[in-house]
Design an enzyme around this catalytic site. Structure first.
Site, PDB file in Angstrom:
ATOM      1  N   GLU A 198       0.814  -1.220   0.000  1.00 12.72           N
ATOM      2  CA  GLU A 198       0.000   0.000   0.000  1.00 12.72           C
ATOM      3  C   GLU A 198       0.843   1.263   0.000  1.00 12.72           C
ATOM      4  O   GLU A 198       0.411   2.301  -0.478  1.00 12.72           O
ATOM      5  CB  GLU A 198      -0.932  -0.007   1.217  1.00 12.72           C
ATOM      6  CG  GLU A 198      -1.980   1.081   1.185  1.00 12.72           C
ATOM      7  CD  GLU A 198      -3.145   0.801   2.133  1.00 12.72           C
ATOM      8  OE1 GLU A 198      -3.574   1.741   2.793  1.00 12.72           O
ATOM      9  OE2 GLU A 198      -3.588  -0.361   2.194  1.00 12.72           O
ATOM     10  N   ASP A 225      -2.988  -3.137   2.663  1.00 11.64           N
ATOM     11  CA  ASP A 225      -3.574  -3.399   3.980  1.00 11.64           C
ATOM     12  C   ASP A 225      -4.747  -4.366   3.865  1.00 11.64           C
ATOM     13  O   ASP A 225      -5.582  -4.250   2.950  1.00 11.64           O
ATOM     14  CB  ASP A 225      -4.054  -2.099   4.617  1.00 11.64           C
ATOM     15  CG  ASP A 225      -2.934  -1.394   5.373  1.00 11.64           C
ATOM     16  OD1 ASP A 225      -1.795  -1.888   5.346  1.00 11.64           O
ATOM     17  OD2 ASP A 225      -3.210  -0.349   5.988  1.00 11.64           O
ATOM     18  N   TYR A 237      -2.732  -5.398  13.451  1.00  8.68           N
ATOM     19  CA  TYR A 237      -3.412  -4.523  12.488  1.00  8.68           C
ATOM     20  C   TYR A 237      -4.256  -3.457  13.196  1.00  8.68           C
ATOM     21  O   TYR A 237      -5.115  -3.786  14.022  1.00  8.68           O
ATOM     22  CB  TYR A 237      -4.293  -5.366  11.566  1.00  8.68           C
ATOM     23  CG  TYR A 237      -4.967  -4.585  10.476  1.00  8.68           C
ATOM     24  CD1 TYR A 237      -4.234  -4.110   9.378  1.00  8.68           C
ATOM     25  CD2 TYR A 237      -6.331  -4.308  10.531  1.00  8.68           C
ATOM     26  CE1 TYR A 237      -4.861  -3.386   8.378  1.00  8.68           C
ATOM     27  CE2 TYR A 237      -6.957  -3.592   9.529  1.00  8.68           C
ATOM     28  CZ  TYR A 237      -6.213  -3.131   8.454  1.00  8.68           C
ATOM     29  OH  TYR A 237      -6.816  -2.407   7.457  1.00  8.68           O
TER      30      TYR A 237
END
Length: 617
Positions: free
Chosen positions: A7, A110, A320
């Site tokens: 990303e 992500d 995360y």
């Protein structure tokens, strides 16, 4: 050559490092049979109205309903207007060349809705037809990355996730573009009045609370307070009734049999209730609850907390960050004892971490059915050193919450003593018998009432105690507090419904406004649009924000519950619900709000001039 697309550059470089790829090229890193490239977040966006032939802001164009949406390269503002970002164009060319030569494409953006959208928009814009695989991981540790690459998923497994993201993107375009133009045009195009699917109901919540406080008329009421004594320990009791009439309160006050009036035993104990209460530990943090805690404790904005947490994630220290789950599955729980053991030497939590090694861990936060894309935020166990103060603070909130969540219940004894002396009084007290999870941070309870006693003496029904002091208290009702970022984030989770129970609130998360990952940007957008401002820690509407609110407050676009229902529909699409039905409904919704705003906007100019809010302390 296998092509891995991340990303952002920092993540691409980290993935390359794990695989030992070291040959740096322009826009990618090569080595060991892989090429690691990256986006810069959203390289592409849905094309603006002019790309569909809607030139200029004109009433006859509305509502703008493109038959098929197009993608456009991200633009930057220059002295000549908005132009394609040359860095984005260059990187897209690099990615296209790599995709054309690829034997395999691996998606490492992500692992969430927006990450999927970023890749898919690139993939479709470049007209790539090659199949791709998906890296789906919840932490950036070397071990998690390697394990993820050993268990790559077919890209098609995430088609419904993309459908959800794409529908979100298109609905935001339809609502935002049409509503903004409709209100601005009907206001005479004097200024751009931005509206949005989520930002407008959020603004409405802030404005409604502000006006409620501004227009609040405090009501005076009276209470009688007495101090009693038992075994040299004094405690306070408050009249069970509030009195709106001062004369009535004074009459009862005079009848209270206190020591000063010659009554040595003026308080008759009529009842004593002592109930044990078990307070379960809090759930693990998701992004939203962590942002709330960071705002309360440190004054960090939601955006600051997200950026700090993202940095900790990329530094391999936490899992995360953009998760909306406060639970973990049994597979993750199996590793929790070893994870807690890593913190037995922590300067603040070491003692409690050691204690957890000796007991069965609380499993309140363990429920695989409540884990969606990612589990709750956890530390990874990697050693943290040299962190800046703000990173250390947020990191410690993650670690501390983990220790709390798996700790024992807090055992309290809630005592209520009822006393009679011309009227009924009650004395309340809470004694913590076993601190349990509350020993981790050892903080004062949020819901502690100012009338509560720190401790109460042992008394029994039938006893008569001296009243050593009495007082007539004059008080006023208080309005609700202004929204700050913590309380607003909490309200957004439930579309403005006031629900204190964290599990009930969590159950409504799919019907909230926005998602944990987007709420910070919603607040920042409202500030950028000059609709709200930060005053100390409060979020306060500006003249402009109040003027817009006055026009839209009764319209569908401002209804938080309706917008929450759209969010729920987007989550249902992620699990396979009809995209076609959603698009048809959002199209009808767009038509309705556009017509409403074309009519309503005629009054906006006058309201912009008239709205002069006063500061509320």
């Amino acid at each position: 050559m296998k092509i891995v697309i991340a990303e952002k550059p920092s993540v691409g470089r980290e993935l390359a490092k794990v695989f030992g790829a070291t040959t740096r090229k322009d826009g990618y890193i090569e080595g060991k049979g892989y090429s690691f490239t990256w986006a810069f977040g959203h390289l592409l966006q849905l094309a603006p109205p002019q790309d569909y032939g809607f030139i200029g802001w004109r009433k006859q164009h509305l509502p703008m309903l493109p038959a098929k949406f197009k993608l456009a390269v991200r633009k930057i503002k220059t002295k000549d207007g908005f132009v394609e970002d040359p860095a984005v164009r260059k990187q897209l060319d690099t990615i296209k060349k790599l995709f054309d030569d690829a034997t395999e494409i691996i998606v490492a953006t992500d692992a969430g809705r927006e990450g999927e959208l970023i890749f898919r928009y690139i993939y479709y814009y470049l007209k790539c037809k090659k199949p791709f695989k998906r890296l789906w991981i919840s932490s950036q540790t070397d071990e998690a990355i390697k394990d993820g690459f050993r268990n790559l998923k077919p890209g098609t497994d995430y088609d419904t996730l993309f459908n959800s993201a794409h529908c979100r993107s298109e609905s935001d375009w339809l609502v935002g573009m049409n509503a903004t133009q409709a209100l601005s045009i009907s206001a005479g195009n004097r200024t751009v009045l931005s509206l949005g699917r989520v930002q407008t109901p959020t603004l409405a919540m802030i404005c409604a609370r502000f006006l409620e406080i501004k227009n609040f008329v405090p009501q005076t009421y009276f209470q009688i307070s007495i101090q009693l004594i038992k075994d040299e320990q004094t405690f306070k009791a408050i009249s069970a009734n509030n009195y709106t009439n001062k004369e009535e309160a004074e009459a009862i006050f005079k009848l209270v049999e206190d020591v000063a009036a010659g009554f040595p035993n003026g308080g008759n104990i009529t009842a004593v209730e002592a109930k044990p209460r078990k307070e379960p530990p809090p759930l693990l943090h998701d992004l939203s609850s962590l942002q709330q805690e960071a705002n309360k404790k440190k004054g960090y904005t939601a955006d600051q907390t997200l950026n700090i947490l993202q940095n900790l994630y990329e530094s391999k220290l936490v899992s995360y960050p953009r998760t909306g789950s406060r639970y973990i599955g049994d597979d993750v729980f199996a590793g929790v004892p070893a994870l807690i053991e890593k913190f037995t030497n922590h300067p603040d939590f070491g003692k409690q971490a050691q204690f957890l090694q000796t007991i069965s861990l609380n499993k309140r936060s363990v429920n695989a059915k409540k884990v969606t894309d990612h589990h709750a935020v956890l530390p990874t166990g990697e050693e943290a050193y040299g962190l800046s103060p703000d990173k250390q603070a947020v990191y410690d909130m993650v670690v501390g919450r983990m220790i709390e969540a798996f700790h024992q219940e807090c055992i309290k004894e809630i005592t209520k003593i009822t006393i009679e002396s011309s009227t009924t009084f009650t004395a309340n007290g809470t004694v913590i018998r076993s601190a349990g999870w509350r020993a981790v941070f050892n903080e004062k309870e949020d819901d502690k009432k100012e009338e509560d006693n720190i401790a109460l003496p042992k008394v029994a029904a039938g006893e008569q105690l001296p009243i050593v002091e009495k007082a007539l208290l004059e008080k006023q009702t208080k309005p609700k507090a202004m929204y700050n970022e913590a309380s607003l984030l909490k309200a957004l989770e439930t579309s403005g419904k006031e629900i204190e129970d964290e599990e009930l609130r969590y159950a409504m998360k799919d019907s909230g406004l926005g998602t944990p990952a987007t709420r910070a940007s919603i607040i920042e957008t409202l500030i950028t649009r000059e609709y709200i401002s930060r005053e100390k820690r409060n979020l306060v509407p500006t003249n402009k924000g109040l003027a817009v609110y006055e026009v839209v407050k009764d319209k569908q676009i401002a209804q938080a519950e309706l917008t929450g229902q759209w969010e729920k529909r987007l989550e249902e699409i992620r699990t396979g619900a009809s995209v076609k039905d959603f698009k048809a409904e959002i199209t009808e919704y767009t038509k309705t709000i556009t017509n409403e705003l074309l009519i309503a906007g005629a009054t906006i100019s006058a309201k912009l001039e008239a709205a002069k809010p006063e500061k509320v302390n």
